[in-house]
Design an enzyme around this catalytic site. Structure first.
Site, PDB file in Angstrom:
ATOM      1  N   GLU A  77      14.437 -22.862 -23.289  1.00  0.00           N
ATOM      2  CA  GLU A  77      14.016 -22.700 -21.947  1.00  0.00           C
ATOM      3  C   GLU A  77      14.484 -23.650 -20.963  1.00  0.00           C
ATOM      4  O   GLU A  77      14.078 -24.185 -19.985  1.00  0.00           O
ATOM      5  CB  GLU A  77      12.269 -23.063 -21.813  1.00  0.00           C
ATOM      6  CG  GLU A  77      11.724 -21.819 -22.871  1.00  0.00           C
ATOM      7  CD  GLU A  77      10.430 -22.140 -22.855  1.00  0.00           C
ATOM      8  OE1 GLU A  77       9.710 -20.874 -22.386  1.00  0.00           O
ATOM      9  OE2 GLU A  77       9.662 -23.178 -22.565  1.00  0.00           O
TER      10      GLU A  77
HETATM   11  C1  ACM Z   1       9.303 -22.475 -26.953  1.00  0.00           C
HETATM   12  O1  ACM Z   1       8.219 -21.943 -27.336  1.00  0.00           O
HETATM   13  N1  ACM Z   1       9.416 -22.762 -26.188  1.00  0.00           N
HETATM   14  C2  ACM Z   1       9.931 -23.037 -28.325  1.00  0.00           C
END
Ligand code: ACM
Length: 683
Positions: free
Chosen positions: A320
């Site tokens: 992310e």
């Molecule tokens: C995640 O759930 N961002 C690995």
């Protein structure tokens, strides 16, 4: 036959009396063993019970044997004669005998198999490694049963070994800090479920949760004082090792790293200053991948952390990164241009490769979330697939080892069967046999945005037991009724090692009732679940790290058994029209119909509980429609058009979430109503 037992079995045979009897019923074991043969007869437990060890006995094995005796006497009330088991407890006349060939290594692919034989004369547990003995002792404790004559272990033979070598639980201790006792009791729960990897998510935008001696501003400025010292980390590693569990730390980078930048803003890709993040979501701050100083910092940081954590594997997160700071930084853009780096994913690969060099220097193998999968990465990294199954399959095809977490996100409050049937290697896998070998297993992930030390166990257990079984037991073990039968028992046993998933709910209900009668709240909460996936964030409240997580949605669990059993009961009744089933359904509906009035006193005295009022009212209304439908079904009559319209309206309304919760019996009551509408039958 294990040669260590050659002499012992002569003894067993001499004592066992040949009787022809029915085999014992199978105990509610989880995870279900690879092979089990129930036999006839019972080994009776009394205070004369003694345990002995044989073979190459480690301190870990002796410690596990001691804990086994204490758990046994806690559950049975027997005053057993032995205190601490030592490597010298080798009395071959003891009724419980444990033997292993060698101490196990805490590493991937270590042998965890065991053979457990219970006869009316005694118990033999043998294994290649002491870790196998630990796994077998958990099975043995689950075999404990009772009848009118007292406690016993049923005669059986189990030959057991895991299907996958990596069976993990990831715990986020950053969004909400989780103190030592949370870690330890969950390690005990993991050990009970034969799980072997504790993935410790230690740094996030919202907190840097470990002492760093090299760069102390990391924990001093990035944690509000809530962090683990080196001594505590060693304590956790030792505690886990005693239970045959590896500890893999995760330091999420280059994104999810705001807490690092509070003390060291120069690491980021934009000037700062930075503060610990208090809200939830994907944040912009990201490490600067073009400054050599970033890698010099990370080199010294990793030198310290890789020395602290003994496991071969080290997790760098990698998830992310939204790339916004990179896009906005002209020097980073110029660097990408100059080096022919086409996009942010490729820039992150550049960063990952630099980190991989460092980890390799320190003797570690790299693990990361599936974003680290990129054509330029070497094949010796492990991919943790979370966004979908595709990454798992792609990774295995391209030669990477991988583990599955997609489908094991227990923070999303999905039902047990959803996780249980999520197989890293389903029967229809497109992978070849060689590719399939690269699928190492999986990890349940406990993210902690909406989870506190008070509720964390109830978010992990008992559903993680089903995931543990998926990862340990043969693929063919899939029967849901049997799963739930066993889970019901395990749910209770998990409490006996200190987990708080049930007892904290009582405490929370008392708080919600402001110390008053909790029964009406419990009746409601038993059929209510928090809304699933990420929908709790979309119900009108903005959650932060300092929000209260003490409301009905926090007290409610996923996959509530009362609601699940009711749905099943209605389904069976509509097929079988059994009178006993009808009686059970009517009893429940009548209780729910009356509960709203009973709850009013609580709502009156305790404002914190008042947001459940619409749920309670809906439950009473639809229970009333359900009773009416039952009445018609049993008398072979139809609902009138007017009754049906009123029922459908209330059922529709009851599907709306309230207090970030949903009623879990609406569809079942709807099925009763629709059945009474369309094909009322006489019995
Ligand atoms: C995640 O759930 N961002 C690995």
């Amino acid at each position: 036959m294990n040669p260590l037992f050659a002499a012992m079995s002569v003894f067993v045979v001499a004592l066992s009396v040949p009787v022809v009897k029915a085999n014992e019923p199978a105990p509610a074991l989880m995870p279900w063993p690879a092979e089990i043969k129930m036999q006839s007869g019972r080994f009776r437990l009394d205070s004369g019970l003694r345990l002995a060890v044989d073979g190459q006995v480690s301190d870990r094995m002796a410690g596990a044997a001691t804990r086994f005796l204490r758990r046994l006497d806690e559950r049975t009330g027997l005053f057993l004669a032995q205190n601490r088991i030592s490597t010298a407890d080798r009395d071959s006349t003891a009724q419980i005998r444990l033997a292993c060939h060698r101490p196990g290594q805490l590493e991937l692919f270590e042998d965890e198999s065991y053979r457990l034989t219970i006869t009316p004369a005694g118990v033999e547990l043998s294994a290649v490694t002491d870790i196998g003995i630990l796994r077998g002792l958990e099975t043995l404790l689950q075999c404990l049963a009772a009848d009118q004559d007292g406690y016993y272990l049923p005669a059986l033979q189990i030959d057991d070994a895991p299907r996958f070598p990596w069976r993990g639980l990831m715990l986020d201790v950053c969004r909400h800090f989780m103190p030592m006792e949370v870690i330890k009791r969950n390690l005990d729960g993991m050990a009970m479920m034969k799980m072997n990897v504790f993935h410790w998510h230690l740094s996030e935008d919202q907190g840097f949760r470990i002492e760093c001696k090299t760069f102390p501003k990391l924990h001093e400025m990035g944690s509000d004082g809530f962090y683990f010292t080196h001594a505590q980390v060693r304590e956790v590693i030792a505690y886990a090792a005693d239970r045959g569990i590896r500890v893999i730390p995760e330091f999420d980078m280059p994104g999810h790293a705001t807490s690092w930048f509070v003390g060291y803003p120069e690491l980021a890709s934009a000037p700062g200053p930075y503060e610990i993040v208090r809200s939830w979501g994907i944040m912009d701050p990201v490490m600067n991948p073009i400054r050599e100083e970033t890698y010099e910092f990370l080199d010294r940081f990793l030198a310290e952390m890789t020395a602290l954590f003994p496991d071969d594997y080290f997790h760098i997160g990698g998830d992310e990164n939204n790339g916004k700071q990179w896009n906005a930084n002209p020097e980073i853009q110029a660097f990408m241009q100059a080096h022919g780096i086409p996009d942010n994913h490729a820039l992150q690969m550049h960063f990952n490769n630099r980190i991989l060099e460092l980890l390799t220097k320190y003797g570690k193998k790299m693990v990361g979330w599936d974003e680290i999968l990129h054509p330029g990465m070497p094949r010796n990294i492990v991919i943790q697939s979370w966004r979908g199954k595709e990454a798992l399959i792609q990774a295995a095809r391209q030669g990477y080892q991988s583990i599955l977490s997609n489908g094991y996100y227990i923070d999303l409050m999905q039902p047990t069967d959803f996780h249980y049937l999520n197989d890293p290697l389903p029967a229809d896998t497109p992978l070849t046999a060689d590719e399939a070998k690269r699928i190492l297993g999986g990890e349940a992930t406990s993210w902690a945005e909406l989870v506190t030390p008070e509720t964390v166990d109830s978010r992990i257990w008992p559903r993680t037991a089903a995931i543990a079984e998926r990862l340990w037991s043969p693929a063919t073990v899939q029967e849901l009724d049997d799963l739930y039968r066993r889970l019901n028992r395990i749910d209770f046993l998990l409490e006996t090692v200190g987990l708080t998933h049930r007892r904290n709910t009582e405490l929370m209900l008392r708080r919600l009732a402001d110390g008053g009668d909790i029964e009406p709240l419990r009746t409601l909460i038993d059929v209510v679940e928090p809304v699933k996936i990420y929908n709790r964030h979309r119900q009108g409240k903005t959650f932060t790290s300092y929000s209260p997580y003490t409301r009905a949605a926090d007290a409610a669990h996923a996959d509530q058994p009362v609601a699940r059993n009711f749905r099943r009961l209605v389904q069976d009744f509509l097929q079988q029209r059994d009178r006993t089933q009808a009686e059970q359904i009517r009893l429940l509906l009548a209780r729910w119909q009356a509960n709203d009035a009973a709850l009013q006193k609580t709502l009156h005295r305790s404002p914190i509980s008042r947001d459940v009022a619409p749920l309670s009212k809906s439950l009473a209304l639809i229970a009333d429609h359900g009773l009416q439908a039952m009445d018609r079904l049993e008398r072979g009559k139809h609902l009138t058009a007017k009754e049906l319209d009123a029922a459908r309206l209330d059922l529709q309304q009851a599907k709306q979430p309230a207090a970030e919760c949903e009623l879990m019996v609406v569809s079942a009551i709807e099925a009763l109503v629709e059945s009474a509408a369309t094909k009322a039958k006489s019995r």
